[in-house]
Write a protein that holds these residues in place. Structure first.
Motif, PDB file in Angstrom:
ATOM      1  N   ARG A  42     110.257  18.721  51.247  1.00 60.99           N
ATOM      2  CA  ARG A  42     109.396  18.639  52.438  1.00 60.99           C
ATOM      3  C   ARG A  42     110.119  17.899  53.561  1.00 60.99           C
ATOM      4  O   ARG A  42     110.034  18.269  54.723  1.00 60.99           O
ATOM      5  N   HIS A  92     115.410  31.304  45.713  1.00 52.95           N
ATOM      6  CA  HIS A  92     115.752  31.334  44.294  1.00 52.95           C
ATOM      7  C   HIS A  92     114.557  30.944  43.422  1.00 52.95           C
ATOM      8  O   HIS A  92     114.652  30.941  42.201  1.00 52.95           O
ATOM      9  N   GLY A  93     113.448  30.539  44.054  1.00 46.82           N
ATOM     10  CA  GLY A  93     112.294  30.078  43.283  1.00 46.82           C
ATOM     11  C   GLY A  93     112.446  28.638  42.813  1.00 46.82           C
ATOM     12  O   GLY A  93     111.694  28.195  41.952  1.00 46.82           O
ATOM     13  N   ASP A  96     109.146  26.926  43.514  1.00 52.26           N
ATOM     14  CA  ASP A  96     107.896  27.635  43.205  1.00 52.26           C
ATOM     15  C   ASP A  96     106.950  26.774  42.379  1.00 52.26           C
ATOM     16  O   ASP A  96     105.738  26.922  42.455  1.00 52.26           O
ATOM     17  N   TRP A  97     107.514  25.900  41.550  1.00 47.66           N
ATOM     18  CA  TRP A  97     106.682  25.072  40.671  1.00 47.66           C
ATOM     19  C   TRP A  97     105.726  24.172  41.444  1.00 47.66           C
ATOM     20  O   TRP A  97     104.732  23.708  40.882  1.00 47.66           O
ATOM     21  N   MET A  98     106.007  23.937  42.731  1.00 44.03           N
ATOM     22  CA  MET A  98     105.111  23.077  43.520  1.00 44.03           C
ATOM     23  C   MET A  98     103.773  23.757  43.819  1.00 44.03           C
ATOM     24  O   MET A  98     102.820  23.100  44.218  1.00 44.03           O
ATOM     25  N   ARG A  99     103.735  25.075  43.662  1.00 45.29           N
ATOM     26  CA  ARG A  99     102.532  25.860  43.955  1.00 45.29           C
ATOM     27  C   ARG A  99     102.061  25.679  45.396  1.00 45.29           C
ATOM     28  O   ARG A  99     100.860  25.726  45.675  1.00 45.29           O
ATOM     29  N   ASP A 100     103.005  25.417  46.282  1.00 42.90           N
ATOM     30  CA  ASP A 100     102.671  25.341  47.701  1.00 42.90           C
ATOM     31  C   ASP A 100     103.024  26.696  48.301  1.00 42.90           C
ATOM     32  O   ASP A 100     104.195  27.060  48.380  1.00 42.90           O
ATOM     33  N   LYS A 102     103.359  27.719  51.086  1.00 45.96           N
ATOM     34  CA  LYS A 102     104.236  27.704  52.270  1.00 45.96           C
ATOM     35  C   LYS A 102     105.693  27.446  51.911  1.00 45.96           C
ATOM     36  O   LYS A 102     106.576  27.624  52.747  1.00 45.96           O
ATOM     37  N   HIS A 104     107.531  28.797  49.113  1.00 43.74           N
ATOM     38  CA  HIS A 104     107.500  29.607  47.915  1.00 43.74           C
ATOM     39  C   HIS A 104     108.398  30.829  48.080  1.00 43.74           C
ATOM     40  O   HIS A 104     108.494  31.384  49.172  1.00 43.74           O
ATOM     41  N   SER A 105     109.016  31.252  46.987  1.00 41.83           N
ATOM     42  CA  SER A 105     109.954  32.371  47.067  1.00 41.83           C
ATOM     43  C   SER A 105     109.282  33.666  47.514  1.00 41.83           C
ATOM     44  O   SER A 105     109.941  34.567  48.006  1.00 41.83           O
ATOM     45  N   THR A 106     107.962  33.760  47.351  1.00 39.72           N
ATOM     46  CA  THR A 106     107.297  35.001  47.734  1.00 39.72           C
ATOM     47  C   THR A 106     106.903  35.034  49.207  1.00 39.72           C
ATOM     48  O   THR A 106     106.558  36.086  49.723  1.00 39.72           O
ATOM     49  N   GLU A 109     110.592  33.153  54.712  1.00 39.32           N
ATOM     50  CA  GLU A 109     111.480  34.030  55.479  1.00 39.32           C
ATOM     51  C   GLU A 109     112.462  33.132  56.211  1.00 39.32           C
ATOM     52  O   GLU A 109     112.118  32.028  56.601  1.00 39.32           O
ATOM     53  N   TRP A 110     113.703  33.586  56.303  1.00 42.54           N
ATOM     54  CA  TRP A 110     114.727  32.704  56.862  1.00 42.54           C
ATOM     55  C   TRP A 110     115.343  33.229  58.141  1.00 42.54           C
ATOM     56  O   TRP A 110     115.154  34.377  58.512  1.00 42.54           O
TER      57      TRP A 110
ATOM     58  N   PRO B  20     111.958  33.405  62.529  1.00 44.48           N
ATOM     59  CA  PRO B  20     111.009  34.013  61.578  1.00 44.48           C
ATOM     60  C   PRO B  20     109.850  33.090  61.193  1.00 44.48           C
ATOM     61  O   PRO B  20     108.997  33.484  60.412  1.00 44.48           O
ATOM     62  N   GLY B  81     103.867  16.327  42.528  1.00 44.83           N
ATOM     63  CA  GLY B  81     104.551  17.377  43.271  1.00 44.83           C
ATOM     64  C   GLY B  81     103.965  18.767  43.114  1.00 44.83           C
ATOM     65  O   GLY B  81     104.413  19.698  43.756  1.00 44.83           O
ATOM     66  N   VAL B  82     102.962  18.924  42.251  1.00 42.25           N
ATOM     67  CA  VAL B  82     102.379  20.245  41.989  1.00 42.25           C
ATOM     68  C   VAL B  82     100.992  20.323  42.620  1.00 42.25           C
ATOM     69  O   VAL B  82     100.172  19.430  42.405  1.00 42.25           O
ATOM     70  N   ARG B  83     100.755  21.374  43.393  1.00 41.91           N
ATOM     71  CA  ARG B  83      99.458  21.496  44.046  1.00 41.91           C
ATOM     72  C   ARG B  83      98.409  22.017  43.072  1.00 41.91           C
ATOM     73  O   ARG B  83      98.548  23.093  42.506  1.00 41.91           O
ATOM     74  N   ILE B 306     115.659  34.155  35.669  1.00 41.69           N
ATOM     75  CA  ILE B 306     116.406  33.512  36.742  1.00 41.69           C
ATOM     76  C   ILE B 306     116.151  34.090  38.130  1.00 41.69           C
ATOM     77  O   ILE B 306     116.413  33.436  39.115  1.00 41.69           O
ATOM     78  N   CYS B 307     115.649  35.334  38.223  1.00 43.12           N
ATOM     79  CA  CYS B 307     115.620  35.938  39.563  1.00 43.12           C
ATOM     80  C   CYS B 307     114.252  35.885  40.231  1.00 43.12           C
ATOM     81  O   CYS B 307     114.146  36.124  41.419  1.00 43.12           O
ATOM     82  N   PHE B 308     113.221  35.550  39.524  1.00 45.33           N
ATOM     83  CA  PHE B 308     111.879  35.433  40.084  1.00 45.33           C
ATOM     84  C   PHE B 308     111.414  36.748  40.712  1.00 45.33           C
ATOM     85  O   PHE B 308     110.631  36.762  41.639  1.00 45.33           O
ATOM     86  N   ILE B 311     107.400  37.801  39.294  1.00 43.24           N
ATOM     87  CA  ILE B 311     106.253  36.889  39.281  1.00 43.24           C
ATOM     88  C   ILE B 311     104.948  37.574  39.681  1.00 43.24           C
ATOM     89  O   ILE B 311     104.909  38.408  40.577  1.00 43.24           O
ATOM     90  N   GLY B 333      95.916  31.145  42.612  1.00 46.97           N
ATOM     91  CA  GLY B 333      97.231  30.991  43.228  1.00 46.97           C
ATOM     92  C   GLY B 333      98.360  30.745  42.253  1.00 46.97           C
ATOM     93  O   GLY B 333      99.499  30.606  42.670  1.00 46.97           O
TER      94      GLY B 333
END
Lengths: 372, 351
Positions: A42, A92-93, A96-100, A102, A104-106, A109-110, B20, B81-83, B306-308, B311, B333
């Motif tokens: 963050r 790379h994900g 992702d474990w943070m479940r945020d 915003k 997240h790998s899904t 956008e960069w 973006p 750290g996990v929502r 490894i590539c996600f 999901i 979620g």
């Protein structure tokens, strides 16, 4: 490529044991992953956004040379942060474990002309699964270069130092073309494939947006500073491209890094997969600031072993991984950035010329196992 | 051009400037609670209520649209750290002057979020909010007589009602293990002293669990009262039975806190809810393979975690990570990597 398979001294049991030890390192980090790591990403994201805002703000007055220099430097760093420590790793994900949603790998956008989802496919899936396997991992030379003695020489390769230089300058476009597999898909028949057309369209949209932002809107907002701002954003993109290209070249191209034959990964075990990542990657040594600016891809070996672990953990993981390299008498390819960049470029030049067929071929595990 | 159209044009232009990212990504840095932002709140204070309960004072963002007494709100809190998202009843009155809202949380054993909020939450922390919801609320027309029947943290929605609306004749029966476990005890006793409330405390450590038949003695006119009941399932089941036996079930309103009880076992029935297929899965086969065998279109990639690229939302149940053995339970979620996850009991995958 070395003449002898550097893993030949390992038995199948040792390789599986090595795999278990690496799994244990991974599990340790996952068990300990938490609030501090979340706070880290963050903080980095927030710092990147603030730096970009301030730099773009300063560039509104880029008609004054000091403003141009400060703004361009700031924007270059902001773009590098966006691509490396933030974009590459989130996609790379790793977070992702943070479940945020915003971070997240899904959803991420960069600031890059290759759309995130296309890059994820070619990079996460193809490159990271088939690391350094000739014919399967297109990162080996990006389809335009010859990076191993085993690859067939073609007169086209004479120009590869030039292709590589151009690729460095316009790297984000090179990556977009590479994600599209443009070379393969430009043949008449494939060009009409609806799936390819949809992906090409998406790249076109992304390029339009990026170009509009950097080369039209921001210069226009700068009014009398139009041209200096245009030059500044061009420079920042150039700096970012050359930097990321250099870092990425250091990951798999320096001398001492192994490539593998397609056959060698058939029925590969977890231990063998780990071993291939270890032998197929190279690190960059340096300061913490250098690791940060490479998005911790200076820890390429650790990244390839554990692509989904948070990047801020690679430094501590590296100590344990290096100990395993020593234990199993394997070469941990690393060196300072200039040395590794030179080494990679040297290889590009060397392999632009034809060579005699190497005496010993690339490691072919299948054959060894049969022999054992 | 109308002002709305003008604003949307300006916003489009701003999006071109920030692409973006979105303009809101930058605005969130300075003003996360502004109008138009995703709904969030800031924890401003944490007041202990009992040994294991605390009231959290939240300043909601500008998008907050108020609540009705008795409703609950879902909040998203970052724990380690996990929502994680949980629902809590709102305990503040609807007309609170400073615009803050409060929830009151009882730490339940092994409760990740409740223990975090009661013991570790710090003022200044941002949390995610949903708009308040729930139909455990008071009616428009005031009933003449009211009964509140509560136990444990079941008092929280009722406290929101008590603080919000005064009735002429209100009786409350509240169960808690010991006097010091009664949340809001001082405030309740103040209400009693002001003759705003008649209160019966049942201390279950000494009195035993409340037998619903005792209600006749505690509140003789219970059947004439409009009743709001909230507490553990046992109490509510007994109340519902009791009220319908006496033919007055329409006077009883209940609120059940649904604790997500997930039994993590080994394998189970897997439902692919988008396709409508259900198959049995063992505890060792990746859900990706299970789905593909059942003819479900599953996204896939490296097939080794490894590539996600695979999901997928986990809608219900629990899965086990085949590499670490870690259990992931369904929550809104929550996404899982189907190539390295196996069923840990019955589960529902959105494919």
């Amino acid at each position: 490529m070395t003449a002898i398979d550097p893993t030949a001294h390992l038995t199948a049991e040792q390789i599986e044991e090595l795999g278990r030890e690496l799994d244990a390192i991974r599990d340790e980090v996952i068990a300990d992953r938490g609030e501090k790591d979340a706070a880290y990403i963050r903080k980095v994201i927030s710092a990147q956004r603030k730096l970009e805002l301030v730099s773009r703000g300063v560039l509104l007055f880029s008609i004054f040379p000091p403003a141009w220099i400060i703004g361009t430097a700031g924007l270059s760093v902001a773009k590098i942060m966006d691509n490396m420590e933030i974009g590459h790793n989130i996609l790379h994900g790793q977070w992702d474990w943070m479940r945020d949603p915003k971070i997240h790998s899904t959803t991420w956008e960069w600031d890059h002309v290759s759309p995130a989802d296309q890059w994820k496919h070619s990079h996460n899936e193809l490159h990271h699964t088939y690391t350094n396997v000739i014919g399967k991992d297109n990162d080996l030379g990006y389809g335009i270069m010859r990076v191993d003695e085993d690859q067939k020489w073609h007169p086209f390769h004479l120009g590869q130092p030039l292709w590589n230089f151009l690729n460095a300058c316009f790297f984000e476009y090179g990556i977009a073309a590479y994600d599209l597999e443009l070379g393969k898909n430009l043949h008449k028949r494939r060009r009409k494939n609806p799936e390819f057309r949809a992906r090409a369209k998406a790249v076109g949209r992304k390029i339009r947006k990026q170009v509009l932002k950097d080369y039209v809107i921001h210069p226009l907002l700068s009014g009398p500073s139009f041209l200096p701002t245009l030059a500044a954003t061009f420079t920042a993109n150039l700096v970012r491209n050359i930097w990321t290209h250099s870092v990425i070249m250091c990951g798999h191209f320096p001398e001492g890094v192994q490539v593998f034959e397609r056959r060698s990964i058939k029925g590969e075990t977890r231990g063998q997969w780990y071993l291939r990542q270890m032998m197929g990657s190279a690190n960059i040594s340096g300061s913490r600031a250098m690791h940060f600016m490479t998005g911790n891809l200076s820890h390429q070996i650790e990244h390839h072993l554990f692509p989904d672990l948070p990047s801020n953990r690679y430094a501590e993981v590296a100590v344990k991984v290096r100990a395993l390299f020593e234990k199993y008498e394997l070469e941990y390819v690393t060196g300072p950035l200039p040395k590794q960049v030179f080494s990679a470029w040297h290889k590009v030049f060397r392999l632009s010329l034809p060579n005699r067929k190497p005496k010993v071929k690339t490691p072919d595990r299948e054959k060894e196992l049969v022999a054992a | 051009m109308t002002s709305a159209a003008l604003r949307s044009r300006a916003w489009k232009l701003l999006e071109m400037v920030t692409t973006p990212l979105l303009p809101s990504d930058y605005l969130d840095l300075v003003s996360p609670l502004r109008a138009g932002a995703d709904l969030r709140g800031r924890i401003e204070a944490v007041h202990p209520e009992t040994g294991d309960a605390a009231t959290i004072v939240i300043r909601p963002g500008r998008g907050w649209r108020g609540h009705t007494a008795g409703q609950y709100v879902r909040i998203g809190v970052d724990v380690d750290g996990v929502r994680l998202w949980r629902a809590y009843s709102i305990t503040s009155p609807t007309n609170r002057q400073d615009g803050r809202v409060t929830i009151t949380v009882k730490a339940i054993p092994d409760g990740k979020v409740s223990n975090h909020l009661v013991r570790r939450a710090k003022p200044g922390t941002l949390i995610q909010l949903d708009l308040p919801t729930g139909d455990f609320v008071l009616p428009q027309a005031k009933p003449a007589k009211v009964l509140y029947l509560t136990a444990g943290s079941g008092i929280t929605p009722v406290m929101g009602m008590l603080r919000d609306t005064e009735f002429d004749d209100v009786v409350m029966v509240h169960c808690a293990p010991r006097p010091q476990d009664v949340i809001f005890r001082n405030e309740l006793h103040d209400m009693v002293a002001d003759k705003k409330l008649r209160l019966t405390e049942v201390h279950t450590d000494t009195d035993g669990m409340l037998d619903i038949a005792r209600l006749d003695g505690l509140v003789p006119d219970w059947a004439e009262r409009e009743t709001w009941a909230c507490g553990p399932a046992g109490l509510l089941d007994a109340a519902e039975e009791h009220w319908s036996e006496h033919g007055v079930q329409e006077r009883l309103h209940t609120e059940r806190f649904r604790p997500s009880i997930v039994v993590a076992g080994d394998g189970g029935e897997v439902t692919f809810s988008a396709t409508g297929k259900t198959v049995d899965a063992d505890g060792a086969t990746p859900l990706l393979d299970i789905g593909e065998e059942a003819g479900v279109l599953m996204p896939s990639g490296c097939r080794m975690g490894i590539c996600f690229g695979c999901i997928t939302p986990l809608k219900a149940g629990a899965v086990r990570d085949l590499r670490t053995g870690e259990i992931t339970e369904a929550e809104p979620g929550v996404l899982i990597q189907t190539c390295v996850s196996a069923a840990a009991g019955p589960c529902d995958i959105e494919r």
